[in-house]
Design a protein around this motif. Structure first.
Motif, PDB file in Angstrom:
ATOM      1  N   PRO A  48       0.802  -1.223   0.000  1.00  0.00           N
ATOM      2  CA  PRO A  48       0.000   0.000   0.000  1.00  0.00           C
ATOM      3  C   PRO A  48       0.836   1.275   0.000  1.00  0.00           C
ATOM      4  CG  PRO A  48      -0.129  -1.122   2.130  1.00  0.00           C
ATOM      5  CD  PRO A  48       0.519  -2.073   1.187  1.00  0.00           C
ATOM      6  N   GLY A  49       2.070   1.155   0.522  1.00  0.00           N
ATOM      7  CA  GLY A  49       2.956   2.324   0.499  1.00  0.00           C
ATOM      8  C   GLY A  49       3.298   2.744  -0.921  1.00  0.00           C
ATOM      9  N   ILE A  50       3.510   1.750  -1.817  1.00  0.00           N
ATOM     10  CA  ILE A  50       3.798   2.059  -3.226  1.00  0.00           C
ATOM     11  C   ILE A  50       2.579   2.701  -3.874  1.00  0.00           C
ATOM     12  CG2 ILE A  50       4.338   1.065  -5.485  1.00  0.00           C
ATOM     13  CD1 ILE A  50       5.996  -1.056  -4.065  1.00  0.00           C
ATOM     14  N   LEU A  51       1.394   2.193  -3.532  1.00  0.00           N
ATOM     15  CA  LEU A  51       0.169   2.786  -4.054  1.00  0.00           C
ATOM     16  C   LEU A  51       0.061   4.246  -3.635  1.00  0.00           C
ATOM     17  CD1 LEU A  51      -2.643   2.780  -5.326  1.00  0.00           C
ATOM     18  CD2 LEU A  51      -3.519   1.708  -3.254  1.00  0.00           C
ATOM     19  N   ALA A  52       0.335   4.514  -2.363  1.00  0.00           N
ATOM     20  CA  ALA A  52       0.267   5.896  -1.874  1.00  0.00           C
ATOM     21  C   ALA A  52       1.290   6.771  -2.578  1.00  0.00           C
ATOM     22  CB  ALA A  52       0.486   5.921  -0.368  1.00  0.00           C
ATOM     23  N   ASP A  53       2.529   6.268  -2.701  1.00  0.00           N
ATOM     24  CA  ASP A  53       3.577   7.047  -3.380  1.00  0.00           C
ATOM     25  C   ASP A  53       3.188   7.357  -4.823  1.00  0.00           C
ATOM     26  OD1 ASP A  53       5.146   7.047  -1.128  1.00  0.00           O
ATOM     27  OD2 ASP A  53       6.430   5.383  -1.774  1.00  0.00           O
ATOM     28  N   SER A  54       2.611   6.359  -5.500  1.00  0.00           N
ATOM     29  CA  SER A  54       2.224   6.555  -6.899  1.00  0.00           C
ATOM     30  C   SER A  54       1.166   7.643  -7.017  1.00  0.00           C
ATOM     31  CB  SER A  54       1.689   5.240  -7.478  1.00  0.00           C
ATOM     32  OG  SER A  54       2.669   4.236  -7.472  1.00  0.00           O
ATOM     33  N   LEU A  55       0.177   7.624  -6.122  1.00  0.00           N
ATOM     34  CA  LEU A  55      -0.865   8.643  -6.156  1.00  0.00           C
ATOM     35  C   LEU A  55      -0.298  10.029  -5.888  1.00  0.00           C
ATOM     36  CD1 LEU A  55      -3.741   6.733  -4.317  1.00  0.00           C
ATOM     37  CD2 LEU A  55      -3.743   7.480  -6.704  1.00  0.00           C
TER      38      LEU A  55
END
Length: 356
Positions: A341-348
């Motif tokens: 989920p951290g990668i998802l947050a960073d991508s957003l």
């Protein structure tokens, strides 16, 4: 082969089959090109042989293997040439056709009138080559299309490629801007209406190009690759964007909205009130704020596997709710099966132009 004779197909599908059978690179097309070059006329019935033979008389029974050269030579005689549906045998030449003269047709020349009526009377694909005008018409069920030269088709292809390229560039710019607006929670009906109009231009041009690629046959492979480069995954992106903004986000509703958009002319597509109504909202103005679900944006993130965007949207309800919660409660994403989920947050945040 021969599936243009299958009445279980729609007429449009049968016409597409006929286009492929007469496309450059096929033996039938080589014969037609030779007939035109020889300034000859011809009437050719392909398929539904029994019904065709029942609608005429005389002629020479042949039952010889079909080749382009044989068809060209036989076209020097009067009368029709009858070929089996698989284009493997020439059944008869110099055959006199007598279709019912009461069958409706808007054609004027005798050969074209006969071809149109034979296509109504039988399941055959009927080809008429005009000796005087040097044009080739293909008939199925009374409907026809005219075979164009490769150069004529390529002129149309080049115009469509220019349209696709310029529209795709404009669409990419506007979609990038839309992503930022979505993450800022400040998308208006005017913003999405403009993008929907770009999608419609792109998809309409792509459909028209597909028809020309079919007509080009073996000559159309490079064009097909160019088409794929310019259109890419925009078809899926279009559907996801409609789902993002429609009151009902189902795929069935998205398909219906796309169908309705496709039937609008350019002026109607720029009517914000009409676009809003088709999305399921009444009384919206161009400055009305629209809240996206986030399906399109989430689907562009590598860690969001297929089907996961729907789960995230079901959990949060909207992209903005996700953005409000993602920093404070990342474990919620773990609970619904999002890995990293951290990668998802960073991508957003990168899409937003901000660092976490």
């Amino acid at each position: 082969m021969g599936d243009f004779c299958d009445r279980s197909l729609s007429l449009d599908e049968r016409m597409e089959c006929a286009m492929r059978q007469t496309a450059p690179g096929t033996a039938l097309r080589r014969a037609l090109d030779m007939i035109i070059a020889g300034r000859l006329g011809a009437l050719i019935c392909v398929g539904d042989v029994d019904a065709v033979l029942a609608a005429g008389d005389d002629g020479f029974p042949l039952n010889i293997s079909f080749t382009a050269n044989r068809l060209f030579e036989l076209s020097k005689m009067d009368g029709a040439i009858v070929i089996d549906k698989d284009l493997t045998q020439i059944k008869r030449a110099n055959f006199h056709l007598n279709p019912d003269p009461s069958l409706p047709t808007s054609e004027t020349g005798m050969r074209h009138r006969t071809a149109a009526r034979m296509s109504i009377l039988t399941n055959a694909m009927v080809i008429s080559v005009s000796e005087r005008r040097q044009v080739v018409n293909v008939y199925l069920d009374g409907r026809s299309f005219q075979i164009k030269t490769v150069q004529e088709i390529m002129d149309m292809v080049n115009q469509l490629l220019v349209t696709l390229q310029s529209t795709r560039q404009a669409l990419d710019r506007n979609l990038l801007r839309l992503t930022t607006l979505e993450l800022d929670n400040y998308v208006t009906l005017a913003d999405i209406s403009k993008i929907f109009s770009y999608f419609e231009v792109l998809m309409t041009a792509a459909d028209e190009l597909d028809d020309l690629i079919d007509q080009l046959g073996s000559e159309g492979r490079t064009i097909a690759m160019q088409r794929e480069q310019l259109v890419g995954d925009m078809d899926d992106e279009y559907t996801l964007m409609i789902r993002d903004y429609a009151r009902d986000s189902s795929e069935e509703t998205a398909r219906e909205v796309r169908r309705q958009f496709h039937e609008l002319d350019a002026a109607q597509l720029h009517s914000f009130k009409r676009v809003g109504a088709m999305l399921g909202y009444e009384g919206l103005g161009e400055d009305s704020i629209m809240a996206p679900l986030g399906l399109r944006t989430l689907s562009r993130i590598s860690v969001v596997r297929e089907g996961m965007a729907d789960k995230i949207v079901d959990e949060y309800g909207s992209l903005q709710e996700l953005m409000d919660d993602i920093e404070d409660n990342p474990s919620r994403l773990d609970d619904i099966g999002v890995k990293n989920p951290g990668i998802l947050a960073d991508s957003l945040y990168r899409m937003w132009g901000r660092k976490e």
